[in-house]
Write a protein that holds these residues in place. Sequence first.
Motif, PDB file in Angstrom:
ATOM      1  N   ASP A 118       0.821  -1.173   0.074  1.00 56.85           N
ATOM      2  CA  ASP A 118      -0.077  -0.014   0.112  1.00 56.85           C
ATOM      3  C   ASP A 118       0.602   1.125   0.062  1.00 56.85           C
ATOM      4  N   LEU A 119       2.049   1.172  -0.192  1.00 55.06           N
ATOM      5  CA  LEU A 119       3.100   2.289  -0.035  1.00 55.06           C
ATOM      6  C   LEU A 119       2.785   3.118  -1.429  1.00 55.06           C
ATOM      7  N   GLU A 120       2.978   4.648  -1.316  1.00 56.35           N
ATOM      8  CA  GLU A 120       2.685   5.263  -2.557  1.00 56.35           C
ATOM      9  C   GLU A 120       3.711   6.189  -2.710  1.00 56.35           C
ATOM     10  N   ILE A 121       4.051   6.539  -4.155  1.00 52.68           N
ATOM     11  CA  ILE A 121       5.014   7.749  -4.548  1.00 52.68           C
ATOM     12  C   ILE A 121       3.761   8.635  -4.942  1.00 52.68           C
ATOM     13  N   SER A 122       4.114   9.959  -4.192  1.00 53.61           N
ATOM     14  CA  SER A 122       3.121  11.178  -4.697  1.00 53.61           C
ATOM     15  C   SER A 122       3.983  12.103  -5.418  1.00 53.61           C
ATOM     16  N   TYR A 123       3.414  12.500  -6.206  1.00 51.24           N
ATOM     17  CA  TYR A 123       3.898  13.656  -7.290  1.00 51.24           C
ATOM     18  C   TYR A 123       2.924  14.577  -7.828  1.00 51.24           C
TER      19      TYR A 123
END
Length: 554
Positions: free
Chosen positions: A401-406
């Motif tokens: 469930d980890l995310e990279i936000s941009y």
Amino acid sequence: MLKKKPLLKTLSAMLVVTMLGGALAGCAAKKETPTTETPATETPAKNTAPQKIRAIVGAEPRFLDPGLNNANDGGMYIDHCFEGLTREDKDGKTVPGVAESWDISPDGLKYTFHLRDTKWTDGKPVTAKDFEYSWKRVLDPKVASEYSYIMYYLVNGEEYNNEKVAADQVGVKALDDKTLEVNLIAPTAYFLQLCTFTTFKPVRSDVVEANGDAWVQKPETYISNGAFKMQKWGHNEELILVKNDNYWDKANVPLDEIDFVFQEDDAAALSAFEAGEVDVNYEHMPPAEIPRLVSEGKYGKVIYPNLAIYYYDLNNKKPPLDNPKVRQALSLAIDRQFIVDKVTMAGQIPAKGIIPDGVRGTEKTFREEYPSYLQPTADVAKAKALLAEAGFPDGKGFPTDLEISYNTSEGHKKVAEAIQQMWKDNLGVDIKLTNLEWSVFQDKRKTKDFDMARDGWTADYDDPMTFMLFTEGGGNNNSNWSNKAYDEQVKIANTSPDTKTRMDAMAKAEEVLMNEMGVMPIYTYVEKVLVTPKVKDMYISPLGKVNFIYAHME
């Protein structure tokens, strides 16, 4: 400036920024009165039509307050409306601004600025008291400026910001309306360059205190002292600036109007430029189009040097990112050379550390003089071994469930997708991607409401200290990482008068940060700028900004 930033940091000779430098201990007291007080700019013949430039340099700004802004695009808007003690001329040299001259003490610790007669946009005089108020406002803990640490060069600046001393003990004082005395904790060779920076620009106490945060929202209260003034702020559409008739050097400002068009969509921005709807496109173009734009040569030079680093913040307090081995494994699994060659495609350089290529060191650039901590290609074997040691062999058990936000940008999306695929292929790790509108993204990053987030930093001045962001509680340290050894080395670098001692301390601080991979550098930026041929004398700074003050339309 958060910025504000992409451009190749190549040779230091290309990137030297002229500084009017501090004094060293033992030198005689110096009177600094530059021979040329105004930029060597010839005012072009007046066109029959108004001189107007339309430009895309970013999205709707989070702040238009000089004391609160920490983004590159916001800084560009502000810098056209406000002027500091010093300013940049059309060639990027540091020259007198509101201060027409200054004295520097023999030990380099005291600057006495002598102000010229200048006015605010409403006609009231700009005084030394305005600067004293503005600088202390940035440091006021109740204001909570994310850039307060840039004032720590002042005697008791840090102590006041940490509520250990009163405001009247800070090393900035108006001796009278035209004289400002500044006392520093250590000789700072780039202090005059710092005085050009957005955060050091003045605001008016009566305007700010009467209107609160709303003072920036409308032309009637956005009282400024620079070459331009606000005519209209159409939220999420455009910011229109017009020439300030009260500006002391208005005779050398050819433009009548600058229309900053807000745009986040790279394809839409490029389309607007190629259709002739805007004259300048700063940074907003799909990566896949850059080779074409360069090869066609229709717009002259497209790629410019930039002292800036593109990196990912890793939330160091969120498992499993709280484990240095996990952070190192993720970093080692990235092929940075592939990203710059096949994804960004504009001459970026794979990151070697948090300090980008091109930033000055002692005699060469910092990167030439000190070790590199990142290799350009992936080391998959070592990355897998570290991940296994952290308890996730072949990615088994790693959270899904980890995310990279941009923030919205085709370029940021492509980089995130490439890294996402590398982690899946090399480590067996699945990561999600989240796109956010610019203002929402900034808020989430600032409140640390993310797992991993795109970030970038452009030098505020040409010295590695500008990249020492990651001290505990630092206003632009978004990563939740801290380390006392790092903080100690940064303090040594901030207070030592010896250049080699300073550089060695910053190298040690970088080593601590990279050994723990508190943040994950990806590449050294370049600036990508499209300019129609009719725009003349626009300055593109290696500090990640464009300056239209001396530009004109042919």
